[in-house]
Design a protein around this motif. Structure first.
Motif: not given
Length: 570
Positions: A440-458
């Motif tokens: 669950t956390y991985t797919v959410l981080m992937s969604g943020y990372a693909n959008g360039g939102q690395m802060e939210e991904a972290c």
């Protein structure tokens, strides 16, 4: 009166003195008649004689020497006692009119109306035939049977066919020999016994010989072959895995005047499905559907499963629909398999979605697998809103969704870049007492990372580390790829080192992605070589393309330096 007596006497003589073997019976009956006439009441004797089947009362030649009724038997004193009543006269007058009925009565008494005696099997001849058939006879069977001089009665043939431990090949040869006798008439019961005998000792050679014999019988004898006989053959071919032979039997039904029934269709479809000839199997199934004749629910379920395994889920759904119309309910496991098969193609997902409404009560409570299959398919088709609607229906009506269902919807939203509804699904998941897993956390981080939102991904990464003591390499790979995409290589290297600290060993993918990014975007072959050396120490091997990339960047830089030095000297 005298004529009545004379006619009765002549008729008694005719019926009881015809053959030698009946003499004793006629004498006994004549004695009884004379005794009754000697009694005081000769009125009844006169009636008895008048009811005799007199063919021609005036025919004097009908008297027989074995039963001579003379004047000594009927003396004057005896006749004087007879009452000349109207009954006696009436009986004499009606003697010719009741001739047929009277003859039947005397035929019954004399034994001419008896049924044929029961056939008795000759035990010695039967034993000889069985001994011959139970042994291996090469080419001499017919001549040996001819020497037995058998009386080919149906009971005898049935006894031979129903005896166990007889070679199937010999049974077929015996039956062919029997058919050569024109006086023997082949019946359905005998053919059925032959088929059952061959079925009990399965051999491919015997079965094909039997089928050739049955075709010969069907060509000569009309109405002998029955649906049951042909069904047994189809079932036998199915058992042996001979689908084409079973299909041949099925196609012969019309030639033999038989109408296929539920068992016919089922065994033929089974035989063809076992050989994976699903196109032929469907042609048989179409005929079954046209007749509207289905086997029981369990067999319908097997037919559905066979077509699903053969990639004909849509056709299987047609069978399922007809079964539902007839109030027949295949096993729930079969229904779940059908839904899963329909979900494999986008064009049939709608059919699977509609089938979910057929679950109710306890059945719906445990139908989590088919519901999950439909939700995954809707997400694959990018119909995420439809998947969310179905998930909400599961919450309100059941079955209760689990982590896998929520993860499918969250992943679909994340891939589409719709992070707001994805986070809403995460909150709904928690509200139902479900704990988000690493996926669950991985797919959410992937969604943020693909959008360039690395802060939210972290931030998601930090929450994941709090709730799970060990994360997967894929989780870090997702973030490393995100930082490389933004050319933030320092942060990517920090995550790589962090993986080592938390006990997550980087795999080739993380190193490969980072090295390629360093070479192509930063032209940093030195850091890339350090990572390559780190891989060697850990026993990891980098592919040749990435190795060549490091050398190419290094040589490019060296060439640039040399060219620069040359320009300075010039």
């Amino acid at each position: 009166m005298w004529r009545s007596i004379a006619a009765g006497s002549r008729l008694v003589a005719r019926n009881f003195g015809v053959a030698t073997e009946k003499v004793h019976c006629s004498q006994t009956l004549s004695l009884n008649i004379s005794r009754s006439l000697s009694k005081p009441s000769l009125y009844r004797s006169s009636r008895f004689l008048s009811e005799s089947p007199a063919a021609n009362p005036k025919d004097e030649s009908s008297f027989s020497p074995e039963t001579d009724f003379s004047s000594r038997s009927f003396g004057e004193n005896e006749y004087a006692q007879m009452d000349p009543s109207a009954d006696a006269v009436e009986s004499n007058d009606n003697l010719g009119e009741n001739y047929d009925t009277q003859m039947e009565k005397f035929d019954f008494i004399s034994g001419e109306g008896k049924e044929e005696e029961a056939y008795e099997i000759d035990g010695d001849k039967l034993e000889n035939v069985l001994s011959l058939l139970q042994s291996s006879v090469d080419g001499y069977l017919e001549s040996s049977l001819d020497s037995f001089e058998l009386d080919l009665h149906e009971d005898f043939v049935l006894k031979v066919l129903e005896t166990p431990l007889v070679l199937g090949e010999n049974l077929v040869c015996f039956f062919k020999w029997v058919m050569k006798h024109p006086e023997y008439k082949v019946t359905s019961s005998v053919v059925d016994a032959l088929v059952k005998a061959i079925c009990s000792s399965v051999g491919k050679k015997d079965v094909y010989a039997l089928w050739d014999l049955v075709k010969e019988i069907g060509g000569k004898e009309k109405g002998v072959l029955t649906v049951e006989i042909l069904n047994e053959l189809i079932a036998l071919f199915s058992k042996l895995g001979k689908g084409k032979a079973a299909f041949e039997v099925f196609n012969k039904f019309g030639d033999y005047g038989c109408v296929a029934n539920q068992e016919t269709y089922y065994f033929t479809i089974e035989a063809l499905s076992r050989r994976k000839i699903f196109d032929w199997a469907w042609s048989v199934c179409e005929k079954m559907i046209e007749t509207g004749s289905l086997p029981d629910s369990e067999k319908v379920g097997k037919i559905i499963s066979w077509f699903c395994k053969g990639g004909k889920a849509k056709e299987a759904h047609v069978v399922y629909t007809l079964a539902r119309e007839k109030k027949m309910y295949p096993p729930q496991s079969v229904v779940a398999f059908l839904i899963s098969s329909l979900c494999q193609k986008d064009e049939t997902v709608k059919l699977a979605l509609d089938m979910l409404d057929d679950f109710s009560g306890e059945g719906r409570k445990y139908a989590i697998k088919p519901f999950s299959s439909v939700i995954r398919s809707l997400c694959r088709m990018k119909d995420v809103d439809g998947a969310k609607t179905l998930l909400s229906k599961m919450i309100s009506e059941g079955p209760p969704p689990g982590n896998a269902v929520f993860n499918s919807v969250i992943s679909a939203y994340s891939k589409a870049g719709d992070m707001t509804p994805a986070m809403e699904m995460l909150k709904l998941m928690r509200s139902r007492g479900l704990k988000p897993d690493v996926y669950t956390y991985t797919v959410l981080m992937s969604g943020y990372a693909n959008g360039g939102q690395m802060e939210e991904a972290c931030e998601i990464l930090n929450e994941a580390k709090k709730n799970h003591s060990r994360l997967s390499p894929v989780t870090y790979h997702t973030l490393i790829r995100g930082y490389c995409k933004l050319e933030e290589f320092d942060n990517a290297l920090k995550l790589l080192n962090e993986m080592k600290d938390v006990g997550v060993q980087p795999n080739v993918d993380e190193y490969n992605k980072l090295i390629q990014s360093l070479c192509l975007k930063a032209l940093d072959w030195r850091t890339a070589e350090k990572l390559l050396e780190d891989m060697r120490l850990k026993g990891l091997h980098l592919n040749g393309i990435t190795r060549a990339l490091i050398r190419a960047v290094k040589e490019l830089e060296e060439d640039a330096i040399e060219n620069g030095e040359a320009l300075v000297e010039a």
